[in-house]
Scaffold this active site. Structure first.
Site, PDB file in Angstrom:
ATOM      1  N   ARG A   1      -4.122  -6.624  -7.375  1.00 15.13           N
ATOM      2  CA  ARG A   1      -3.317  -5.717  -6.557  1.00 15.13           C
ATOM      3  C   ARG A   1      -2.577  -6.440  -5.427  1.00 15.13           C
ATOM      4  O   ARG A   1      -1.684  -5.880  -4.813  1.00 15.13           O
ATOM      5  CB  ARG A   1      -4.181  -4.610  -5.959  1.00 15.13           C
ATOM      6  CG  ARG A   1      -4.722  -3.662  -7.003  1.00 15.13           C
ATOM      7  CD  ARG A   1      -5.391  -2.475  -6.341  1.00 15.13           C
ATOM      8  NE  ARG A   1      -6.233  -1.769  -7.270  1.00 15.13           N
ATOM      9  CZ  ARG A   1      -5.809  -0.836  -8.122  1.00 15.13           C
ATOM     10  NH1 ARG A   1      -4.546  -0.512  -8.156  1.00 15.13           N
ATOM     11  NH2 ARG A   1      -6.658  -0.240  -8.923  1.00 15.13           N
TER      12      ARG A   1
ATOM     13  N   GLU B   1       9.375  -0.433  -0.603  1.00 12.66           N
ATOM     14  CA  GLU B   1       8.161  -0.223  -1.388  1.00 12.66           C
ATOM     15  C   GLU B   1       7.042   0.247  -0.454  1.00 12.66           C
ATOM     16  O   GLU B   1       6.855  -0.331   0.615  1.00 12.66           O
ATOM     17  CB  GLU B   1       7.754  -1.533  -2.072  1.00 12.66           C
ATOM     18  CG  GLU B   1       6.519  -1.406  -2.934  1.00 12.66           C
ATOM     19  CD  GLU B   1       6.196  -2.715  -3.647  1.00 12.66           C
ATOM     20  OE1 GLU B   1       6.945  -3.082  -4.564  1.00 12.66           O
ATOM     21  OE2 GLU B   1       5.210  -3.357  -3.256  1.00 12.66           O
TER      22      GLU B   1
ATOM     23  N   ASN C   1       6.939   4.118  -4.462  1.00 15.44           N
ATOM     24  CA  ASN C   1       5.551   3.710  -4.614  1.00 15.44           C
ATOM     25  C   ASN C   1       5.349   3.568  -6.115  1.00 15.44           C
ATOM     26  O   ASN C   1       5.109   4.558  -6.808  1.00 15.44           O
ATOM     27  CB  ASN C   1       4.595   4.754  -4.032  1.00 15.44           C
ATOM     28  CG  ASN C   1       3.150   4.320  -4.135  1.00 15.44           C
ATOM     29  OD1 ASN C   1       2.804   3.469  -4.947  1.00 15.44           O
ATOM     30  ND2 ASN C   1       2.293   4.913  -3.319  1.00 15.44           N
TER      31      ASN C   1
ATOM     32  N   HIS D   1       2.842   1.669  -0.236  1.00 12.95           N
ATOM     33  CA  HIS D   1       1.518   1.848  -0.844  1.00 12.95           C
ATOM     34  C   HIS D   1       0.620   2.545   0.166  1.00 12.95           C
ATOM     35  O   HIS D   1       0.594   2.154   1.343  1.00 12.95           O
ATOM     36  CB  HIS D   1       0.915   0.502  -1.253  1.00 12.95           C
ATOM     37  CG  HIS D   1       1.730  -0.189  -2.284  1.00 12.95           C
ATOM     38  ND1 HIS D   1       1.709   0.182  -3.611  1.00 12.95           N
ATOM     39  CD2 HIS D   1       2.636  -1.179  -2.173  1.00 12.95           C
ATOM     40  CE1 HIS D   1       2.567  -0.573  -4.279  1.00 12.95           C
ATOM     41  NE2 HIS D   1       3.149  -1.407  -3.431  1.00 12.95           N
ATOM     42  N   LEU D   2      -0.080   3.546  -0.273  1.00 13.56           N
ATOM     43  CA  LEU D   2      -0.980   4.288   0.607  1.00 13.56           C
ATOM     44  C   LEU D   2      -2.105   3.400   1.126  1.00 13.56           C
ATOM     45  O   LEU D   2      -2.454   3.456   2.305  1.00 13.56           O
ATOM     46  CB  LEU D   2      -1.571   5.486  -0.137  1.00 13.56           C
ATOM     47  CG  LEU D   2      -0.563   6.559  -0.567  1.00 13.56           C
ATOM     48  CD1 LEU D   2      -1.173   7.479  -1.612  1.00 13.56           C
ATOM     49  CD2 LEU D   2      -0.091   7.342   0.641  1.00 13.56           C
ATOM     50  N   SER D   3      -2.668   2.587   0.243  1.00  7.74           N
ATOM     51  CA  SER D   3      -3.784   1.712   0.618  1.00  7.74           C
ATOM     52  C   SER D   3      -3.260   0.326   0.980  1.00  7.74           C
ATOM     53  O   SER D   3      -2.100  -0.009   0.715  1.00  7.74           O
ATOM     54  CB  SER D   3      -4.785   1.601  -0.532  1.00  7.74           C
ATOM     55  OG  SER D   3      -4.211   0.890  -1.625  1.00  7.74           O
TER      56      SER D   3
ATOM     57  N   ARG E   1      -8.537  11.307  -7.283  1.00 10.11           N
ATOM     58  CA  ARG E   1      -8.954   9.945  -7.592  1.00 10.11           C
ATOM     59  C   ARG E   1      -9.356   9.173  -6.339  1.00 10.11           C
ATOM     60  O   ARG E   1      -8.736   9.301  -5.293  1.00 10.11           O
ATOM     61  CB  ARG E   1      -7.831   9.198  -8.324  1.00 10.11           C
ATOM     62  CG  ARG E   1      -6.579   8.992  -7.473  1.00 10.11           C
ATOM     63  CD  ARG E   1      -5.472   8.307  -8.226  1.00 10.11           C
ATOM     64  NE  ARG E   1      -5.756   6.910  -8.451  1.00 10.11           N
ATOM     65  CZ  ARG E   1      -4.875   5.940  -8.297  1.00 10.11           C
ATOM     66  NH1 ARG E   1      -3.638   6.209  -7.943  1.00 10.11           N
ATOM     67  NH2 ARG E   1      -5.215   4.699  -8.518  1.00 10.11           N
TER      68      ARG E   1
ATOM     69  N   ASP F   1      13.902  -5.043 -12.099  1.00 12.72           N
ATOM     70  CA  ASP F   1      15.302  -5.118 -12.544  1.00 12.72           C
ATOM     71  C   ASP F   1      16.056  -3.829 -12.221  1.00 12.72           C
ATOM     72  O   ASP F   1      17.230  -3.870 -11.837  1.00 12.72           O
ATOM     73  CB  ASP F   1      15.382  -5.385 -14.050  1.00 12.72           C
ATOM     74  CG  ASP F   1      15.024  -6.813 -14.421  1.00 12.72           C
ATOM     75  OD1 ASP F   1      14.996  -7.691 -13.528  1.00 12.72           O
ATOM     76  OD2 ASP F   1      14.770  -7.062 -15.620  1.00 12.72           O
TER      77      ASP F   1
ATOM     78  N   ARG G   1      -7.682  -5.345  -1.496  1.00 10.99           N
ATOM     79  CA  ARG G   1      -8.285  -4.758  -2.689  1.00 10.99           C
ATOM     80  C   ARG G   1      -8.464  -5.835  -3.752  1.00 10.99           C
ATOM     81  O   ARG G   1      -8.505  -7.021  -3.440  1.00 10.99           O
ATOM     82  CB  ARG G   1      -7.418  -3.585  -3.166  1.00 10.99           C
ATOM     83  CG  ARG G   1      -7.394  -2.472  -2.086  1.00 10.99           C
ATOM     84  CD  ARG G   1      -6.801  -1.201  -2.532  1.00 10.99           C
ATOM     85  NE  ARG G   1      -7.454  -0.670  -3.715  1.00 10.99           N
ATOM     86  CZ  ARG G   1      -6.895   0.205  -4.526  1.00 10.99           C
ATOM     87  NH1 ARG G   1      -5.671   0.648  -4.296  1.00 10.99           N
ATOM     88  NH2 ARG G   1      -7.534   0.660  -5.581  1.00 10.99           N
TER      89      ARG G   1
ATOM     90  N   PRO H   1       2.780   6.095 -11.429  1.00 15.36           N
ATOM     91  CA  PRO H   1       1.650   6.659 -12.146  1.00 15.36           C
ATOM     92  C   PRO H   1       0.428   6.932 -11.269  1.00 15.36           C
ATOM     93  O   PRO H   1       0.140   6.194 -10.336  1.00 15.36           O
ATOM     94  CB  PRO H   1       1.324   5.606 -13.207  1.00 15.36           C
ATOM     95  CG  PRO H   1       1.951   4.357 -12.736  1.00 15.36           C
ATOM     96  CD  PRO H   1       3.120   4.756 -11.906  1.00 15.36           C
ATOM     97  N   ASN H   2      -0.215   8.018 -11.596  1.00 14.03           N
ATOM     98  CA  ASN H   2      -1.478   8.465 -11.009  1.00 14.03           C
ATOM     99  C   ASN H   2      -1.363   8.995  -9.591  1.00 14.03           C
ATOM    100  O   ASN H   2      -2.340   9.490  -9.044  1.00 14.03           O
ATOM    101  CB  ASN H   2      -2.556   7.370 -11.077  1.00 14.03           C
ATOM    102  CG  ASN H   2      -2.924   7.048 -12.490  1.00 14.03           C
ATOM    103  OD1 ASN H   2      -3.127   7.938 -13.302  1.00 14.03           O
ATOM    104  ND2 ASN H   2      -2.981   5.764 -12.813  1.00 14.03           N
TER     105      ASN H   2
ATOM    106  N   HIS I   1       2.400  -4.229  -9.968  1.00 18.72           N
ATOM    107  CA  HIS I   1       1.778  -5.515 -10.253  1.00 18.72           C
ATOM    108  C   HIS I   1       2.272  -6.188 -11.523  1.00 18.72           C
ATOM    109  O   HIS I   1       1.946  -7.342 -11.766  1.00 18.72           O
ATOM    110  CB  HIS I   1       0.259  -5.332 -10.298  1.00 18.72           C
ATOM    111  CG  HIS I   1      -0.235  -4.490  -9.157  1.00 18.72           C
ATOM    112  ND1 HIS I   1      -0.134  -4.889  -7.845  1.00 18.72           N
ATOM    113  CD2 HIS I   1      -0.757  -3.235  -9.127  1.00 18.72           C
ATOM    114  CE1 HIS I   1      -0.595  -3.933  -7.057  1.00 18.72           C
ATOM    115  NE2 HIS I   1      -0.983  -2.916  -7.821  1.00 18.72           N
TER     116      HIS I   1
ATOM    117  N   ALA J   1       0.540   1.364 -10.091  1.00 18.61           N
ATOM    118  CA  ALA J   1       0.104   0.164 -10.799  1.00 18.61           C
ATOM    119  C   ALA J   1       1.266  -0.652 -11.365  1.00 18.61           C
ATOM    120  O   ALA J   1       1.133  -1.854 -11.592  1.00 18.61           O
ATOM    121  CB  ALA J   1      -0.869   0.533 -11.915  1.00 18.61           C
TER     122      ALA J   1
ATOM    123  N   TYR K   1      -7.760   6.538  -1.258  1.00 13.05           N
ATOM    124  CA  TYR K   1      -6.502   7.283  -1.132  1.00 13.05           C
ATOM    125  C   TYR K   1      -6.590   8.529  -0.254  1.00 13.05           C
ATOM    126  O   TYR K   1      -5.571   9.164   0.008  1.00 13.05           O
ATOM    127  CB  TYR K   1      -5.986   7.664  -2.521  1.00 13.05           C
ATOM    128  CG  TYR K   1      -5.712   6.467  -3.377  1.00 13.05           C
ATOM    129  CD1 TYR K   1      -4.627   5.642  -3.121  1.00 13.05           C
ATOM    130  CD2 TYR K   1      -6.547   6.127  -4.435  1.00 13.05           C
ATOM    131  CE1 TYR K   1      -4.371   4.512  -3.886  1.00 13.05           C
ATOM    132  CE2 TYR K   1      -6.298   5.007  -5.211  1.00 13.05           C
ATOM    133  CZ  TYR K   1      -5.219   4.211  -4.935  1.00 13.05           C
ATOM    134  OH  TYR K   1      -4.966   3.097  -5.700  1.00 13.05           O
TER     135      TYR K   1
END
Length: 138
Positions: A107, A94, A70, A96-98, A18, A83, A103, A10-11, A76, A73, A23
């Site tokens: 997170r 996995e 990725n 993550h950009l940041s 954003r 699963d 953070r 998402p996002n 978390h 959210a 990001y």
């Protein structure tokens, strides 16, 4: 040649809109093009948890060799995605950009990472490239 898919949660489709301080300025399409210029792979994005599960299950049936995810959210709190990753038994990294560990406290917890073979964070779009290279070495 190994078949690798990238799944974004998402996002991520709002990159470039954003929180640019976190990001960056690259929009979602330019990040995807950056990755596709280096590798021949499929990239998916969904704001819906169930759709991400559908993509994971499709990867199983399509005999995909590796997945970069990725979860956004969902990282978390989504034991459903945890699963889903575990059930398909496909090496998954996995990304993550940041740097999620620098953070907000919530997170810093990833419930999905234990289902993955590695976690890469804080490297921006180059984190995807590193993840694909890792999977190609497997």
């Amino acid at each position: 040649m190994k078949k690798i898919w990238i799944i974004n949660g998402p996002n991520l489709n709002f990159l470039g809109i954003r929180e640019k301080g976190i990001y960056g300025n690259d929009d979602y399409e330019s990040v995807c093009e950056y990755i596709k210029r280096q590798f021949n792979l499929k990239i998916f994005q969904s704001n819906y948890e169930g759709k991400i599960i559908d993509i994971l299950q499709s990867a199983y049936f399509d005999k995909i060799d590796g997945i970069v995810i990725n979860p956004g959210a969902f990282t978390h709190y989504s034991y459903v995605i945890f699963d889903g990753i575990k059930s398909i038994q496909i090496p998954t990294v996995e990304v993550h950009l940041s740097n999620i560990y620098k953070r907000e406290d919530f997170r810093k917890i990833s419930v999905t990472a234990p289902a993955c073979i590695a976690q890469i964070y804080g490297k921006g779009k180059d984190g995807y490239v590193e993840a694909v290279k890792l999977l190609l070495e497997k």
